[in-house]
Design a protein around this motif. Structure first.
Motif, short mmCIF file in Angstrom:
data_model
loop_
_atom_site.label_atom_id
_atom_site.label_comp_id
_atom_site.label_asym_id
_atom_site.label_seq_id
_atom_site.Cartn_x
_atom_site.Cartn_y
_atom_site.Cartn_z
N ARG A 13 0.83 -1.20 0.00
CA ARG A 13 0.00 0.00 0.00
C ARG A 13 0.87 1.25 0.00
NH1 ARG A 13 -5.56 -0.31 0.78
NH2 ARG A 13 -6.24 -2.39 1.29
N ILE A 14 1.93 1.23 0.82
CA ILE A 14 2.84 2.38 0.87
C ILE A 14 3.55 2.55 -0.46
CG2 ILE A 14 4.90 3.33 1.99
CD1 ILE A 14 3.90 1.87 4.58
N LYS A 15 3.94 1.44 -1.08
CA LYS A 15 4.60 1.49 -2.39
C LYS A 15 3.68 2.12 -3.41
CE LYS A 15 7.58 -0.20 -5.63
NZ LYS A 15 7.76 0.98 -6.46
N ASP A 16 2.41 1.73 -3.40
CA ASP A 16 1.43 2.31 -4.33
C ASP A 16 1.26 3.81 -4.09
OD1 ASP A 16 1.04 -0.14 -5.52
OD2 ASP A 16 -0.90 -0.52 -4.55
N LEU A 17 1.19 4.20 -2.82
CA LEU A 17 1.07 5.62 -2.49
C LEU A 17 2.30 6.39 -2.94
CD1 LEU A 17 -0.51 5.33 1.07
CD2 LEU A 17 -1.58 6.40 -0.93
N ALA A 18 3.48 5.83 -2.66
CA ALA A 18 4.73 6.48 -3.07
C ALA A 18 4.78 6.62 -4.58
CB ALA A 18 5.93 5.69 -2.55
N ASP A 19 4.41 5.57 -5.30
CA ASP A 19 4.40 5.62 -6.77
C ASP A 19 3.46 6.71 -7.27
OD1 ASP A 19 6.21 3.54 -6.91
OD2 ASP A 19 4.70 2.02 -7.41
N SER A 20 2.30 6.82 -6.64
CA SER A 20 1.34 7.83 -7.09
C SER A 20 1.82 9.25 -6.80
CB SER A 20 -0.03 7.59 -6.45
OG SER A 20 -0.02 7.90 -5.08
N HIS A 21 2.78 9.39 -5.89
CA HIS A 21 3.38 10.70 -5.59
C HIS A 21 4.76 10.85 -6.24
CE1 HIS A 21 0.27 10.63 -2.46
NE2 HIS A 21 0.38 11.95 -2.47
N HIS A 22 5.07 9.93 -7.15
CA HIS A 22 6.34 9.94 -7.89
C HIS A 22 7.54 9.93 -6.95
CE1 HIS A 22 3.88 10.63 -11.39
NE2 HIS A 22 3.35 11.69 -10.80
N ARG A 56 -7.83 -2.13 6.49
CA ARG A 56 -9.14 -2.19 7.13
C ARG A 56 -10.16 -1.28 6.46
NH1 ARG A 56 -7.01 -1.52 13.27
NH2 ARG A 56 -5.90 -3.49 13.39
N ASP A 57 -9.69 -0.33 5.69
CA ASP A 57 -10.55 0.64 5.04
C ASP A 57 -10.13 0.74 3.58
OD1 ASP A 57 -12.20 2.73 4.33
OD2 ASP A 57 -11.45 4.12 5.84
N ALA A 58 -11.07 0.58 2.69
CA ALA A 58 -10.75 0.65 1.26
C ALA A 58 -10.60 2.08 0.77
CB ALA A 58 -11.84 -0.05 0.46
N LYS A 59 -11.10 3.05 1.56
CA LYS A 59 -11.01 4.45 1.16
C LYS A 59 -9.62 4.99 1.45
CE LYS A 59 -15.82 5.46 2.21
NZ LYS A 59 -16.71 6.25 3.07
N GLU A 60 -9.03 5.58 0.45
CA GLU A 60 -7.70 6.17 0.62
C GLU A 60 -7.80 7.51 1.34
OE1 GLU A 60 -4.36 7.96 -2.29
OE2 GLU A 60 -5.11 5.99 -2.82
N ASN A 61 -8.92 8.20 1.16
CA ASN A 61 -9.10 9.53 1.71
C ASN A 61 -9.18 9.49 3.24
OD1 ASN A 61 -9.65 12.20 2.12
ND2 ASN A 61 -11.47 12.26 0.83
N LYS A 62 -8.37 10.29 3.91
CA LYS A 62 -8.32 10.31 5.37
C LYS A 62 -9.58 10.90 5.98
CE LYS A 62 -5.22 11.72 9.08
NZ LYS A 62 -3.95 12.38 9.36
N THR A 63 -10.14 11.89 5.35
CA THR A 63 -11.32 12.55 5.91
C THR A 63 -12.56 11.80 5.47
OG1 THR A 63 -11.34 14.06 4.04
CG2 THR A 63 -10.27 14.83 6.04
N ALA A 64 -13.11 11.07 6.40
CA ALA A 64 -14.31 10.27 6.11
C ALA A 64 -15.53 11.19 6.10
CB ALA A 64 -14.48 9.19 7.15
#
Length: 80
Positions: free
Chosen positions: A6-15, A62-70
């Motif tokens: 998950r962190i790798k995917d986030l890092a990739d999306s932020h280049h 545990r949460d499929a939503k990436e967005n922190k603000t629910a």
């Protein structure tokens, strides 16, 4: 999906690379890679979540939503 992936995917999306994220957060080299076999401390997990503006629940899968603000309607229920 593992925490590391998950962190790798986030890092990739932020280049960014995992190594760049580790340097920015003052983690030791290879710290995040170890999270495939070991659980991270809650402090380090929170640092990563804050860095990417996601919830720790998202990083833990545990949460499929990436967005922190629910959506407040989902979180705040008034009981009378």
């Amino acid at each position: 999906m593992s925490i590391k992936n998950r962190i790798k995917d986030l890092a990739d999306s932020h280049h960014q690379s995992i190594a760049e994220v580790e340097r920015h957060l003052s983690f030791g080299n290879g710290t995040i890679a170890k999270w495939d076999t070991r659980s991270p401390s809650s402090e380090k997990l929170q640092k990563v979540a804050d860095y990417f503006d996601v919830s720790t629940d998202y990083l833990l899968g545990r949460d499929a939503k990436e967005n922190k603000t629910a959506d407040l309607a989902d979180k705040d229920t008034v009981f009378t």
